[in-house]
Design a protein around this motif. Structure first.
Motif, short mmCIF file in Angstrom:
data_model
loop_
_atom_site.label_atom_id
_atom_site.label_comp_id
_atom_site.label_asym_id
_atom_site.label_seq_id
_atom_site.Cartn_x
_atom_site.Cartn_y
_atom_site.Cartn_z
N THR A 1 0.90 49.22 76.00
CA THR A 1 0.41 48.28 77.00
C THR A 1 -0.70 48.90 77.84
OG1 THR A 1 2.65 47.36 77.06
CG2 THR A 1 1.14 46.64 78.77
N ASP B 1 6.37 43.27 72.87
CA ASP B 1 7.11 44.49 73.13
C ASP B 1 8.48 44.28 73.76
OD1 ASP B 1 7.72 47.12 73.09
OD2 ASP B 1 6.39 47.71 74.70
N ASP C 1 4.85 42.88 80.49
CA ASP C 1 3.71 43.46 79.78
C ASP C 1 2.56 42.46 79.68
OD1 ASP C 1 5.10 45.78 79.53
OD2 ASP C 1 5.07 45.86 77.35
N GLU D 1 0.69 43.56 70.27
CA GLU D 1 1.54 44.70 70.63
C GLU D 1 2.91 44.49 70.02
OE1 GLU D 1 1.77 45.98 74.76
OE2 GLU D 1 3.61 47.11 74.38
#
Ligand SMILES: Nc1nc2c(ncn2[C@@H]2O[C@H](COP(=O)(O)OP(=O)(O)O)[C@@H](O)[C@H]2O)c(=O)[nH]1
Ligand SMILES: [Mg+2]
Ligand SMILES: [Zn+2]
Lengths: 115, 222
Positions: free
Chosen positions: B50, B70, B76, B123
Protein backbone atom coordinates in the motif's frame (compact mmCIF):
# COMPACT_ATOMS: atom_id res chain seq x y z
CA UNK A 1 -4.54 -22.31 1.95
CA UNK A 2 -5.74 -21.80 -1.60
CA UNK A 3 -6.05 -25.60 -1.68
CA UNK A 4 -9.47 -25.12 -0.08
CA UNK A 5 -10.73 -23.04 -2.99
CA UNK A 6 -9.03 -25.43 -5.42
CA UNK A 7 -10.84 -28.37 -3.78
CA UNK A 8 -14.12 -26.50 -4.24
CA UNK A 9 -13.20 -25.83 -7.87
CA UNK A 10 -12.62 -29.56 -8.28
CA UNK A 11 -16.06 -30.53 -6.96
CA UNK A 12 -17.68 -27.79 -9.07
CA UNK A 13 -16.00 -29.19 -12.19
CA UNK A 14 -16.89 -32.79 -11.34
CA UNK A 15 -20.49 -31.89 -10.48
CA UNK A 16 -20.87 -30.06 -13.76
CA UNK A 17 -19.70 -33.04 -15.84
CA UNK A 18 -21.80 -35.53 -13.83
CA UNK A 19 -24.83 -33.23 -13.83
CA UNK A 20 -25.01 -33.18 -10.03
CA UNK A 21 -23.32 -34.75 -7.06
CA UNK A 22 -23.08 -38.46 -6.42
CA UNK A 23 -20.83 -40.60 -4.24
CA UNK A 24 -17.51 -41.22 -5.97
CA UNK A 25 -15.16 -44.13 -5.59
CA UNK A 26 -12.03 -42.50 -6.97
CA UNK A 27 -10.94 -39.12 -8.27
CA UNK A 28 -7.87 -39.01 -10.53
CA UNK A 29 -5.98 -35.75 -10.83
CA UNK A 30 -2.63 -34.57 -12.19
CA UNK A 31 -0.44 -32.00 -10.46
CA UNK A 32 2.75 -30.52 -11.92
CA UNK A 33 5.68 -29.93 -9.55
CA UNK A 34 5.78 -26.19 -10.38
CA UNK A 35 2.04 -25.60 -9.91
CA UNK A 36 2.45 -24.14 -6.42
CA UNK A 37 -0.06 -26.63 -5.05
CA UNK A 38 0.68 -28.77 -2.04
CA UNK A 39 -0.64 -32.29 -2.71
CA UNK A 40 -0.98 -33.02 1.02
CA UNK A 41 -3.06 -29.97 1.83
CA UNK A 42 -5.12 -30.49 -1.32
CA UNK A 43 -5.83 -34.05 -0.22
CA UNK A 44 -6.85 -32.81 3.21
CA UNK A 45 -9.15 -30.10 1.82
CA UNK A 46 -10.64 -32.29 -0.90
CA UNK A 47 -11.60 -35.01 1.57
CA UNK A 48 -13.56 -32.47 3.61
CA UNK A 49 -15.12 -30.66 0.66
CA UNK A 50 -16.15 -33.87 -1.14
CA UNK A 51 -17.88 -35.22 1.95
CA UNK A 52 -19.58 -31.90 2.69
CA UNK A 53 -20.88 -31.53 -0.85
CA UNK A 54 -22.30 -35.02 -1.22
CA UNK A 55 -19.53 -36.73 -3.20
CA UNK A 56 -18.88 -39.31 -0.49
CA UNK A 57 -15.37 -40.27 0.55
CA UNK A 58 -13.53 -40.92 -2.70
CA UNK A 59 -9.94 -42.00 -2.94
CA UNK A 60 -7.91 -39.11 -4.39
CA UNK A 61 -5.26 -40.48 -6.75
CA UNK A 62 -2.67 -37.83 -7.56
CA UNK A 63 -0.36 -38.26 -10.53
CA UNK A 64 2.63 -36.01 -9.97
CA UNK A 65 4.27 -35.21 -13.29
CA UNK A 66 7.79 -34.02 -13.93
CA UNK A 67 8.45 -30.52 -15.19
CA UNK A 68 10.11 -29.98 -18.56
CA UNK A 69 12.75 -27.30 -18.71
CA UNK A 70 15.20 -26.06 -21.27
CA UNK A 71 18.66 -24.90 -20.23
CA UNK A 72 19.44 -21.44 -21.62
CA UNK A 73 23.18 -22.01 -21.28
CA UNK A 74 23.68 -25.37 -22.99
CA UNK A 75 20.28 -25.91 -24.69
CA UNK A 76 19.72 -29.25 -22.95
CA UNK A 77 16.10 -30.19 -22.38
CA UNK A 78 15.61 -31.84 -19.02
CA UNK A 79 13.02 -32.97 -16.52
CA UNK A 80 12.78 -31.99 -12.89
CA UNK A 81 10.68 -33.05 -9.92
CA UNK A 82 10.99 -29.67 -8.19
CA UNK A 83 12.22 -26.09 -8.58
CA UNK A 84 15.63 -26.71 -7.10
CA UNK A 85 16.96 -29.04 -9.78
CA UNK A 86 19.25 -27.31 -12.25
CA UNK A 87 20.54 -28.51 -15.60
CA UNK A 88 21.94 -32.04 -15.21
CA UNK A 89 24.58 -31.34 -17.88
CA UNK A 90 26.01 -27.97 -16.88
CA UNK A 91 24.41 -27.22 -13.50
CA UNK A 92 22.91 -23.91 -14.68
CA UNK A 93 19.63 -22.56 -13.30
CA UNK A 94 19.31 -20.27 -16.29
CA UNK A 95 16.34 -21.96 -17.91
CA UNK A 96 12.90 -21.66 -19.35
CA UNK A 97 9.94 -23.63 -18.01
CA UNK A 98 8.22 -25.62 -20.76
CA UNK A 99 5.72 -27.42 -18.54
CA UNK A 100 5.16 -28.37 -14.93
CA UNK A 101 2.37 -26.05 -13.80
CA UNK A 102 -0.53 -28.26 -14.83
CA UNK A 103 -3.36 -29.12 -12.49
CA UNK A 104 -6.24 -31.11 -13.98
CA UNK A 105 -9.09 -33.31 -12.91
CA UNK A 106 -8.59 -36.28 -15.21
CA UNK A 107 -11.45 -38.66 -14.38
CA UNK A 108 -13.68 -40.01 -11.67
CA UNK A 109 -14.69 -43.58 -10.96
CA UNK A 110 -18.21 -44.34 -9.80
CA UNK A 111 -19.57 -47.65 -8.52
CA UNK A 112 -22.10 -49.03 -10.97
CA UNK A 113 -25.60 -48.86 -9.67
CA UNK A 114 -24.96 -46.24 -7.01
CA UNK A 115 -26.60 -43.38 -8.92
CA UNK B 1 -19.38 -59.79 -5.02
CA UNK B 2 -17.20 -57.02 -3.67
CA UNK B 3 -14.24 -57.77 -5.90
CA UNK B 4 -16.40 -57.85 -8.93
CA UNK B 5 -18.25 -54.57 -8.65
CA UNK B 6 -17.75 -52.73 -11.89
CA UNK B 7 -16.62 -49.19 -11.72
CA UNK B 8 -17.67 -46.72 -14.31
CA UNK B 9 -14.98 -44.24 -15.29
CA UNK B 10 -16.07 -40.79 -16.36
CA UNK B 11 -13.50 -38.61 -18.08
CA UNK B 12 -13.34 -35.06 -16.79
CA UNK B 13 -10.11 -33.82 -18.43
CA UNK B 14 -10.50 -30.28 -17.16
CA UNK B 15 -7.79 -27.91 -15.94
CA UNK B 16 -8.90 -26.74 -12.50
CA UNK B 17 -7.93 -23.15 -13.25
CA UNK B 18 -10.20 -23.06 -16.32
CA UNK B 19 -12.85 -20.83 -14.81
CA UNK B 20 -10.30 -18.42 -13.37
CA UNK B 21 -8.46 -18.31 -16.67
CA UNK B 22 -11.66 -17.50 -18.57
CA UNK B 23 -12.31 -14.54 -16.27
CA UNK B 24 -8.66 -13.52 -16.56
CA UNK B 25 -8.90 -13.57 -20.36
CA UNK B 26 -12.04 -11.46 -20.24
CA UNK B 27 -10.42 -8.94 -17.85
CA UNK B 28 -7.40 -8.76 -20.12
CA UNK B 29 -9.55 -8.16 -23.17
CA UNK B 30 -11.54 -5.43 -21.41
CA UNK B 31 -8.46 -3.66 -20.06
CA UNK B 32 -6.38 -3.98 -23.21
CA UNK B 33 -9.38 -2.63 -25.13
CA UNK B 34 -9.33 0.48 -22.97
CA UNK B 35 -5.53 0.65 -23.23
CA UNK B 36 -5.07 0.25 -19.50
CA UNK B 37 -1.84 -1.44 -18.42
CA UNK B 38 -2.45 -3.69 -15.43
CA UNK B 39 -0.20 -4.76 -12.63
CA UNK B 40 -0.73 -7.53 -10.06
CA UNK B 41 1.21 -6.68 -6.90
CA UNK B 42 2.03 -9.60 -4.60
CA UNK B 43 3.93 -9.72 -1.31
CA UNK B 44 3.67 -10.92 2.26
CA UNK B 45 1.67 -8.76 4.71
CA UNK B 46 3.50 -5.60 5.66
CA UNK B 47 6.09 -5.63 2.87
CA UNK B 48 4.82 -2.22 1.80
CA UNK B 49 2.34 -2.79 -1.06
CA UNK B 50 0.00 0.00 0.00
CA UNK B 51 2.85 2.37 0.78
CA UNK B 52 4.34 1.66 -2.66
CA UNK B 53 0.97 2.35 -4.28
CA UNK B 54 0.60 5.60 -2.34
CA UNK B 55 3.99 6.68 -3.60
CA UNK B 56 3.06 5.67 -7.17
CA UNK B 57 -0.26 7.50 -6.86
CA UNK B 58 1.59 10.70 -6.06
CA UNK B 59 3.68 10.14 -9.19
CA UNK B 60 0.91 9.13 -11.60
CA UNK B 61 -2.13 10.96 -10.15
CA UNK B 62 -5.27 10.42 -12.21
CA UNK B 63 -3.40 8.24 -14.73
CA UNK B 64 -3.59 5.47 -12.15
CA UNK B 65 -6.38 3.50 -10.45
CA UNK B 66 -6.14 0.83 -7.77
CA UNK B 67 -8.06 -2.32 -6.91
CA UNK B 68 -7.41 -2.99 -3.27
CA UNK B 69 -7.64 -6.63 -2.22
CA UNK B 70 -5.40 -6.67 0.77
CA UNK B 71 -7.61 -6.48 3.83
CA UNK B 72 -11.32 -6.34 4.46
CA UNK B 73 -11.33 -2.93 6.04
CA UNK B 74 -11.58 0.05 3.73
CA UNK B 75 -8.41 1.49 5.21
CA UNK B 76 -5.96 0.66 2.42
CA UNK B 77 -8.31 2.00 -0.27
CA UNK B 78 -8.76 5.17 1.77
CA UNK B 79 -4.97 5.63 1.94
CA UNK B 80 -4.78 5.38 -1.86
CA UNK B 81 -7.63 7.84 -2.42
CA UNK B 82 -5.92 10.32 -0.12
CA UNK B 83 -2.80 9.99 -2.26
CA UNK B 84 -4.84 11.08 -5.24
CA UNK B 85 -6.33 8.27 -7.28
CA UNK B 86 -9.40 6.13 -7.74
CA UNK B 87 -9.49 3.00 -5.56
CA UNK B 88 -11.98 0.16 -5.24
CA UNK B 89 -11.90 -2.18 -2.26
CA UNK B 90 -12.63 -5.87 -2.90
CA UNK B 91 -14.31 -7.68 -0.01
CA UNK B 92 -12.21 -10.82 0.05
CA UNK B 93 -14.17 -12.45 2.88
CA UNK B 94 -10.97 -13.75 4.41
CA UNK B 95 -9.75 -15.47 1.24
CA UNK B 96 -6.00 -15.95 0.94
CA UNK B 97 -5.81 -14.70 -2.66
CA UNK B 98 -7.66 -12.69 -5.28
CA UNK B 99 -9.12 -14.49 -8.25
CA UNK B 100 -9.96 -13.15 -11.68
CA UNK B 101 -13.69 -13.29 -11.00
CA UNK B 102 -13.35 -10.94 -8.02
CA UNK B 103 -11.32 -8.56 -10.15
CA UNK B 104 -13.92 -8.78 -12.92
CA UNK B 105 -16.58 -7.79 -10.42
CA UNK B 106 -14.47 -4.87 -9.16
CA UNK B 107 -13.91 -3.63 -12.71
CA UNK B 108 -17.69 -3.35 -13.07
CA UNK B 109 -17.73 -0.83 -10.22
CA UNK B 110 -14.91 1.35 -11.46
CA UNK B 111 -14.83 4.28 -13.80
CA UNK B 112 -12.50 3.11 -16.57
CA UNK B 113 -13.66 5.60 -19.18
CA UNK B 114 -11.27 8.46 -18.48
CA UNK B 115 -8.81 8.95 -21.36
CA UNK B 116 -6.15 9.76 -18.82
CA UNK B 117 -6.36 6.41 -17.05
CA UNK B 118 -3.44 4.27 -18.23
CA UNK B 119 -2.37 2.15 -15.27
CA UNK B 120 -4.40 -0.16 -13.05
CA UNK B 121 -2.68 -1.62 -9.99
CA UNK B 122 -4.17 -4.57 -8.15
CA UNK B 123 -2.97 -4.99 -4.58
CA UNK B 124 -3.30 -8.70 -3.89
CA UNK B 125 -3.90 -10.30 -0.49
CA UNK B 126 -0.72 -10.30 1.60
CA UNK B 127 0.54 -13.85 1.03
CA UNK B 128 3.54 -15.27 -0.84
CA UNK B 129 1.97 -18.61 -1.74
CA UNK B 130 -1.69 -18.57 -2.72
CA UNK B 131 -1.90 -15.54 -5.06
CA UNK B 132 0.86 -16.94 -7.27
CA UNK B 133 -1.40 -19.49 -8.99
CA UNK B 134 -4.10 -17.02 -10.03
CA UNK B 135 -3.85 -15.06 -13.25
CA UNK B 136 -5.97 -11.93 -12.77
CA UNK B 137 -5.68 -10.70 -16.34
CA UNK B 138 -2.71 -8.48 -15.58
CA UNK B 139 0.03 -7.43 -17.99
CA UNK B 140 2.71 -7.54 -15.32
CA UNK B 141 3.10 -9.65 -12.19
CA UNK B 142 5.18 -7.78 -9.64
CA UNK B 143 6.61 -9.36 -6.50
CA UNK B 144 7.55 -7.14 -3.60
CA UNK B 145 10.06 -8.24 -0.96
CA UNK B 146 11.12 -6.01 1.92
CA UNK B 147 14.39 -6.04 3.83
CA UNK B 148 13.00 -7.04 7.27
CA UNK B 149 11.65 -10.28 5.74
CA UNK B 150 15.19 -11.52 5.20
CA UNK B 151 17.29 -12.33 2.15
CA UNK B 152 16.44 -16.05 2.17
CA UNK B 153 12.83 -15.74 1.01
CA UNK B 154 13.18 -16.18 -2.75
CA UNK B 155 13.92 -19.90 -2.81
CA UNK B 156 11.33 -20.55 -0.11
CA UNK B 157 8.55 -19.27 -2.37
CA UNK B 158 9.60 -20.46 -5.83
CA UNK B 159 6.06 -20.64 -7.17
CA UNK B 160 5.70 -16.88 -6.84
CA UNK B 161 9.22 -15.74 -7.61
CA UNK B 162 9.46 -17.90 -10.73
CA UNK B 163 6.34 -16.27 -12.16
CA UNK B 164 6.94 -12.58 -11.59
CA UNK B 165 8.33 -10.34 -14.32
CA UNK B 166 9.47 -7.64 -11.91
CA UNK B 167 10.89 -7.90 -8.41
CA UNK B 168 10.76 -4.77 -6.26
CA UNK B 169 12.97 -4.85 -3.18
CA UNK B 170 11.46 -2.41 -0.69
CA UNK B 171 12.53 -0.67 2.53
CA UNK B 172 16.03 -0.01 1.18
CA UNK B 173 16.25 2.83 3.73
CA UNK B 174 16.75 0.08 6.35
CA UNK B 175 19.83 -1.38 4.63
CA UNK B 176 22.32 0.15 7.10
CA UNK B 177 20.46 -1.51 9.99
CA UNK B 178 19.69 -4.94 8.56
CA UNK B 179 21.88 -7.77 7.41
CA UNK B 180 20.40 -8.26 3.95
CA UNK B 181 22.33 -9.35 0.88
CA UNK B 182 20.63 -7.66 -2.08
CA UNK B 183 22.79 -9.53 -4.61
CA UNK B 184 21.87 -12.89 -3.13
CA UNK B 185 18.19 -12.05 -3.58
CA UNK B 186 18.73 -10.94 -7.17
CA UNK B 187 20.84 -14.02 -8.02
CA UNK B 188 18.34 -16.42 -6.49
CA UNK B 189 15.44 -14.75 -8.22
CA UNK B 190 17.27 -14.96 -11.58
CA UNK B 191 17.91 -18.66 -10.94
CA UNK B 192 14.14 -19.16 -10.89
CA UNK B 193 13.45 -16.69 -13.60
CA UNK B 194 16.33 -15.48 -15.80
CA UNK B 195 14.39 -12.56 -17.28
CA UNK B 196 13.20 -10.93 -14.05
CA UNK B 197 13.78 -7.16 -13.74
CA UNK B 198 14.76 -5.86 -10.32
CA UNK B 199 14.15 -2.44 -8.75
CA UNK B 200 15.40 -1.42 -5.31
CA UNK B 201 13.26 1.22 -3.64
CA UNK B 202 12.15 2.78 -0.44
CA UNK B 203 8.44 3.46 -0.74
CA UNK B 204 8.79 5.53 2.41
CA UNK B 205 11.61 7.89 1.42
CA UNK B 206 10.95 7.73 -2.32
CA UNK B 207 14.42 6.37 -3.11
CA UNK B 208 14.35 4.46 -6.41
CA UNK B 209 10.69 5.26 -7.04
CA UNK B 210 11.37 7.45 -10.05
CA UNK B 211 13.21 4.64 -11.87
CA UNK B 212 10.39 2.23 -11.12
CA UNK B 213 7.67 4.64 -12.21
CA UNK B 214 9.60 5.63 -15.35
CA UNK B 215 9.86 1.95 -16.24
CA UNK B 216 6.09 1.53 -15.83
CA UNK B 217 5.39 4.66 -17.81
CA UNK B 218 7.50 3.27 -20.64
CA UNK B 219 5.49 0.06 -20.54
CA UNK B 220 2.15 1.76 -20.94
CA UNK B 221 3.20 4.47 -23.36
CA UNK B 222 4.51 1.89 -25.84
N1 LIG C 1 11.23 1.79 6.71
C1 LIG C 1 10.30 1.60 5.76
N2 LIG C 1 9.06 1.22 6.11
C2 LIG C 1 8.17 1.03 5.12
C3 LIG C 1 8.49 1.19 3.76
N3 LIG C 1 7.38 0.89 3.03
C4 LIG C 1 6.41 0.56 3.91
N4 LIG C 1 6.87 0.66 5.17
C5 LIG C 1 6.12 0.40 6.41
O1 LIG C 1 5.75 -0.97 6.47
C6 LIG C 1 4.48 -1.12 7.10
C7 LIG C 1 3.53 -1.90 6.21
O2 LIG C 1 3.29 -1.17 5.02
P1 LIG C 1 2.02 -1.41 4.09
O3 LIG C 1 2.21 -0.53 2.91
O4 LIG C 1 0.77 -1.27 4.87
O5 LIG C 1 2.24 -2.94 3.71
P2 LIG C 1 1.27 -3.98 2.94
O6 LIG C 1 0.66 -4.84 3.98
O7 LIG C 1 2.18 -4.76 2.04
O8 LIG C 1 0.28 -3.17 2.18
C8 LIG C 1 3.99 0.29 7.39
O9 LIG C 1 4.26 0.58 8.74
C9 LIG C 1 4.82 1.15 6.47
O10 LIG C 1 5.00 2.45 6.95
C10 LIG C 1 9.84 1.59 3.43
O11 LIG C 1 10.21 1.75 2.26
N5 LIG C 1 10.69 1.76 4.47
MG1 LIG D 1 -1.85 -3.18 2.07
ZN1 LIG E 1 22.81 -26.73 -19.21
Amino acid sequence: MHELSLAKDMTRIIGKVLGGCKPLDTVNITIGPLSGISPESLRFCFTEVAKMEGFGEPRLVITETEAKLICLDCDAEYQAKEFYQGCPLCGSFNRRILSGREFTVDSVEIMEGTD
Amino acid sequence: MCDDITKQTVNILTPVMNKNDRFAASNRELLNGKIIYTLNLISSPGAGKTTLLESMARFFGSKMAVIEGDVQTDRDAERIRKAGCQAWQIETGGSCHLDAEAVNHALGHMDLESDELALLCIENVGNLICPSSYDLGENLKVGLLSLPEGDDKILKYPSLFSRISVLVINKMDLLPHIDFDVNRVIDECRSLNPEVLVFTVSAKTGEGMEEFCDFLENQFSD
